[in-house]
Design an enzyme around this catalytic site. Structure first.
Site, PDB file in Angstrom:
ATOM      1  CG  ASP A 131      -2.006   1.017   1.211  1.00  0.00           C
ATOM      2  OD1 ASP A 131      -1.729   2.183   0.835  1.00  0.00           O
ATOM      3  OD2 ASP A 131      -3.144   0.682   1.563  1.00  0.00           O
ATOM      4  CD  GLN A 163     -15.042  -0.238  -2.517  1.00  0.00           C
ATOM      5  OE1 GLN A 163     -16.232  -0.351  -2.260  1.00  0.00           O
ATOM      6  NE2 GLN A 163     -14.441  -0.948  -3.452  1.00  0.00           N
ATOM      7  CG  HIS A 203      -8.741  -3.054  -2.056  1.00  0.00           C
ATOM      8  ND1 HIS A 203      -9.786  -2.350  -2.615  1.00  0.00           N
ATOM      9  CD2 HIS A 203      -8.253  -2.276  -1.061  1.00  0.00           C
ATOM     10  CE1 HIS A 203      -9.921  -1.191  -1.991  1.00  0.00           C
ATOM     11  NE2 HIS A 203      -9.009  -1.123  -1.030  1.00  0.00           N
ATOM     12  CG  PHE A 204      -9.333  -8.867   1.553  1.00  0.00           C
ATOM     13  CD1 PHE A 204     -10.001  -9.151   2.737  1.00  0.00           C
ATOM     14  CD2 PHE A 204      -9.909  -9.265   0.352  1.00  0.00           C
ATOM     15  CE1 PHE A 204     -11.228  -9.804   2.726  1.00  0.00           C
ATOM     16  CE2 PHE A 204     -11.128  -9.925   0.331  1.00  0.00           C
ATOM     17  CZ  PHE A 204     -11.787 -10.188   1.520  1.00  0.00           C
ATOM     18  CG  HIS A 205      -6.614  -2.376   3.381  1.00  0.00           C
ATOM     19  ND1 HIS A 205      -5.860  -1.275   3.054  1.00  0.00           N
ATOM     20  CD2 HIS A 205      -7.826  -2.208   2.782  1.00  0.00           C
ATOM     21  CE1 HIS A 205      -6.577  -0.469   2.299  1.00  0.00           C
ATOM     22  NE2 HIS A 205      -7.778  -1.011   2.117  1.00  0.00           N
TER      23      HIS A 205
END
Length: 145
Positions: A36, A99, A105-107
């Site tokens: 990220d 969002q 997506h996953f963090h």
């Protein structure tokens, strides 16, 4: 379902096409994991499916069959690489929930006891730091089954 169509020009779609670079840590036929650029903690990693999905509401259920094993693998590697006390896995759906990029997506965020996370999407991280953190996760992945 939101009724809003998937935007093929979102930033993650551009990353998947190679239009925008990323600091990738893992890739297979169905998923991509990368750093990220505005991390909440050192080692904050994103996992996305390669198929277009705006969020959890419009994703084909089979997408998760491929996505979740990658999320688990990256969570293990991030925990190991950053000697984390735990790992936070977050997934946002629609603006009201936070969002900001409309590609599912996953963090995966390593968490240390007593250390607060930075605010979501607050500050751009230095590219050298991201490259170093990506390498740490790739090294840890060598020991994850």
């Amino acid at each position: 379902m939101s009724g809003i169509p998937y935007d093929p020009d979102n930033i993650f779609a551009k990353i998947l096409r190679g239009d925008i670079p990323c600091h990738a840590v893992f890739e297979d036929e169905h998923t991509l994991a990368f750093m990220d650029v505005m991390p909440q903690a050192e080692g904050h990693t994103l996992i996305i499916p390669k198929v277009p999905s705006r969020n959890i509401f419009d994703a084909d259920p089979t997408t998760f069959m491929w996505l979740m094993p990658t999320v688990q693998k990256i969570a293990k590697a991030v925990k190991k690489a950053f000697h984390a006390d735990g790992v936070r896995v977050i997934q946002f759906n629609e603006p009201a929930a936070g969002q900001t990029v409309f590609h599912l997506h996953f963090h995966v965020i390593p968490v240390q006891d007593g250390v607060a996370l930075k605010p979501h999407a607050a500050k751009l991280e230095d590219g050298g730091t991201l490259a170093h953190n990506a390498e740490m996760i790739r090294e840890a992945l060598k020991f994850i089954s």
